[in-house]
Write a protein that holds these residues in place. Sequence first.
Motif, mmCIF file in Angstrom:
data_model
loop_
_atom_site.group_PDB
_atom_site.id
_atom_site.type_symbol
_atom_site.label_atom_id
_atom_site.label_comp_id
_atom_site.label_asym_id
_atom_site.label_seq_id
_atom_site.Cartn_x
_atom_site.Cartn_y
_atom_site.Cartn_z
ATOM 1 N N VAL A 19 0.840 -1.210 0.000
ATOM 2 C CA VAL A 19 0.000 0.000 0.000
ATOM 3 C C VAL A 19 0.870 1.253 0.000
ATOM 4 O O VAL A 19 0.621 2.204 -0.751
ATOM 5 C CB VAL A 19 -0.945 -0.004 1.221
ATOM 6 C CG1 VAL A 19 -1.650 1.347 1.354
ATOM 7 C CG2 VAL A 19 -1.978 -1.110 1.088
ATOM 8 N N VAL B 209 2.442 2.012 -3.407
ATOM 9 C CA VAL B 209 1.498 2.652 -4.334
ATOM 10 C C VAL B 209 1.299 4.120 -3.968
ATOM 11 O O VAL B 209 1.197 4.993 -4.840
ATOM 12 C CB VAL B 209 0.148 1.911 -4.325
ATOM 13 C CG1 VAL B 209 -0.895 2.663 -5.140
ATOM 14 C CG2 VAL B 209 0.323 0.499 -4.874
ATOM 15 N N LEU B 210 1.266 4.419 -2.670
ATOM 16 C CA LEU B 210 0.966 5.781 -2.218
ATOM 17 C C LEU B 210 2.131 6.747 -2.392
ATOM 18 O O LEU B 210 1.920 7.918 -2.726
ATOM 19 C CB LEU B 210 0.542 5.764 -0.750
ATOM 20 C CG LEU B 210 -0.814 5.124 -0.427
ATOM 21 C CD1 LEU B 210 -1.034 5.108 1.083
ATOM 22 C CD2 LEU B 210 -1.942 5.880 -1.113
ATOM 23 N N ALA C 233 3.540 5.547 -9.154
ATOM 24 C CA ALA C 233 3.053 4.192 -8.893
ATOM 25 C C ALA C 233 1.531 4.122 -8.914
ATOM 26 O O ALA C 233 0.946 3.196 -9.476
ATOM 27 C CB ALA C 233 3.574 3.693 -7.543
ATOM 28 N N SER C 234 0.872 5.108 -8.307
ATOM 29 C CA SER C 234 -0.594 5.089 -8.278
ATOM 30 C C SER C 234 -1.176 5.217 -9.676
ATOM 31 O O SER C 234 -2.155 4.546 -10.020
ATOM 32 C CB SER C 234 -1.120 6.211 -7.382
ATOM 33 O OG SER C 234 -0.656 7.479 -7.828
ATOM 34 N N ALA C 235 -0.556 6.062 -10.505
ATOM 35 C CA ALA C 235 -1.029 6.219 -11.891
ATOM 36 C C ALA C 235 -0.852 4.911 -12.657
ATOM 37 O O ALA C 235 -1.710 4.529 -13.465
ATOM 38 C CB ALA C 235 -0.274 7.347 -12.574
ATOM 39 N N VAL D 17 -0.861 1.868 -11.380
ATOM 40 C CA VAL D 17 -1.860 0.920 -10.891
ATOM 41 C C VAL D 17 -3.223 1.201 -11.528
ATOM 42 O O VAL D 17 -3.936 0.281 -11.944
ATOM 43 C CB VAL D 17 -1.953 0.980 -9.352
ATOM 44 C CG1 VAL D 17 -3.159 0.189 -8.853
ATOM 45 C CG2 VAL D 17 -0.678 0.433 -8.730
ATOM 46 N N LEU D 18 -3.601 2.487 -11.620
ATOM 47 C CA LEU D 18 -4.881 2.848 -12.230
ATOM 48 C C LEU D 18 -4.903 2.484 -13.717
ATOM 49 O O LEU D 18 -5.925 2.018 -14.244
ATOM 50 C CB LEU D 18 -5.137 4.345 -12.056
ATOM 51 C CG LEU D 18 -5.417 4.815 -10.620
ATOM 52 C CD1 LEU D 18 -5.515 6.325 -10.567
ATOM 53 C CD2 LEU D 18 -6.691 4.164 -10.095
ATOM 54 N N GLU D 19 -3.766 2.677 -14.376
ATOM 55 C CA GLU D 19 -3.686 2.317 -15.795
ATOM 56 C C GLU D 19 -3.832 0.814 -15.986
ATOM 57 O O GLU D 19 -4.532 0.351 -16.889
ATOM 58 C CB GLU D 19 -2.350 2.798 -16.370
ATOM 59 C CG GLU D 19 -2.213 2.556 -17.869
ATOM 60 C CD GLU D 19 -0.897 3.072 -18.409
ATOM 61 O OE1 GLU D 19 -0.542 2.697 -19.536
ATOM 62 O OE2 GLU D 19 -0.221 3.842 -17.698
ATOM 63 N N ARG E 203 -5.394 -1.188 -13.963
ATOM 64 C CA ARG E 203 -6.789 -1.518 -13.678
ATOM 65 C C ARG E 203 -7.667 -1.269 -14.898
ATOM 66 O O ARG E 203 -8.544 -2.076 -15.233
ATOM 67 C CB ARG E 203 -7.290 -0.683 -12.497
ATOM 68 C CG ARG E 203 -8.708 -1.014 -12.041
ATOM 69 C CD ARG E 203 -9.305 0.097 -11.227
ATOM 70 N NE ARG E 203 -9.473 1.314 -12.026
ATOM 71 C CZ ARG E 203 -9.954 2.454 -11.551
ATOM 72 N NH1 ARG E 203 -10.292 2.549 -10.264
ATOM 73 N NH2 ARG E 203 -10.083 3.506 -12.336
#
Length: 267
Positions: free
Chosen positions: A240, A243-244, A249-251, A253-255, A257
Amino acid sequence: MLGISHALSGAALGLAVAGFGSSLVEVPATVGSVLTFAAVCAGAALLPDLDHPSSMATRRFSWASMVASRVVRPFSALLYRLTRASRDTGRGTHRGITHTALFAVAIGMALNLASARWGEPVLLGTLFVCLALAIKGLDALVPGPPSLVIAAGLTYGVDQWVPGGTAGTAGWIGAAVTLGMLVHAVGDAVTESGAPLLWPVPIRRRRWYPVGSPRPLRFRTGGRVEALLVAPGLTLATLVLAVLVVPGASALVLEMRDHVERFLTRS
């Protein structure tokens, strides 16, 4: 705690400090600086066990780490004999000086000065040693030297290909080592044995007082609590936090998804 729990706790702490700490001091964090700090913290969380002859830290680098252990153990025992108080018991070899806050801070300051003075060689050497320790679990799949090759490859990759590389950690990489060693000692403190974190402060007529959590909260190393709660919890926290706080990293992960959702929709 077991080695894997120590490494995970170091990684989680390193990610949190590098990611959120950079915002507090208004210093831009790069992917390289965050990953370097977290990796060094994870590996350093195994270093205090250099005072145990059969630990991963002692066996990791063959004769070199074994020689280091044979220096650390008698040095710790000598300090114990010179500074012990009336109620201290034991020999001061395992869970001795390497498990104290003062020693962790001293090592960290020395590395900070060295990295500020000599730069890249110190940074890369520290990252390699700590990565080799942090990925020790690979030994179950790739025994011996190959895991050192993996550590060398990762060190080169972070330095050459990851945005920011290791350069941004010069002058403060020692803080990662200090935090890693401290989180190791704290991890030992919540097990049944405790750790002399506050040496040489006298507590209850002991200078090597084994600081620990309240007895009902302590657990046995390698027991069910660690296997079923502590290690999985630290793994989740590390993922977690990655990702944060790792830039981009968060972008990513969203991509990923979105790609999965599009694939499932087409199916």
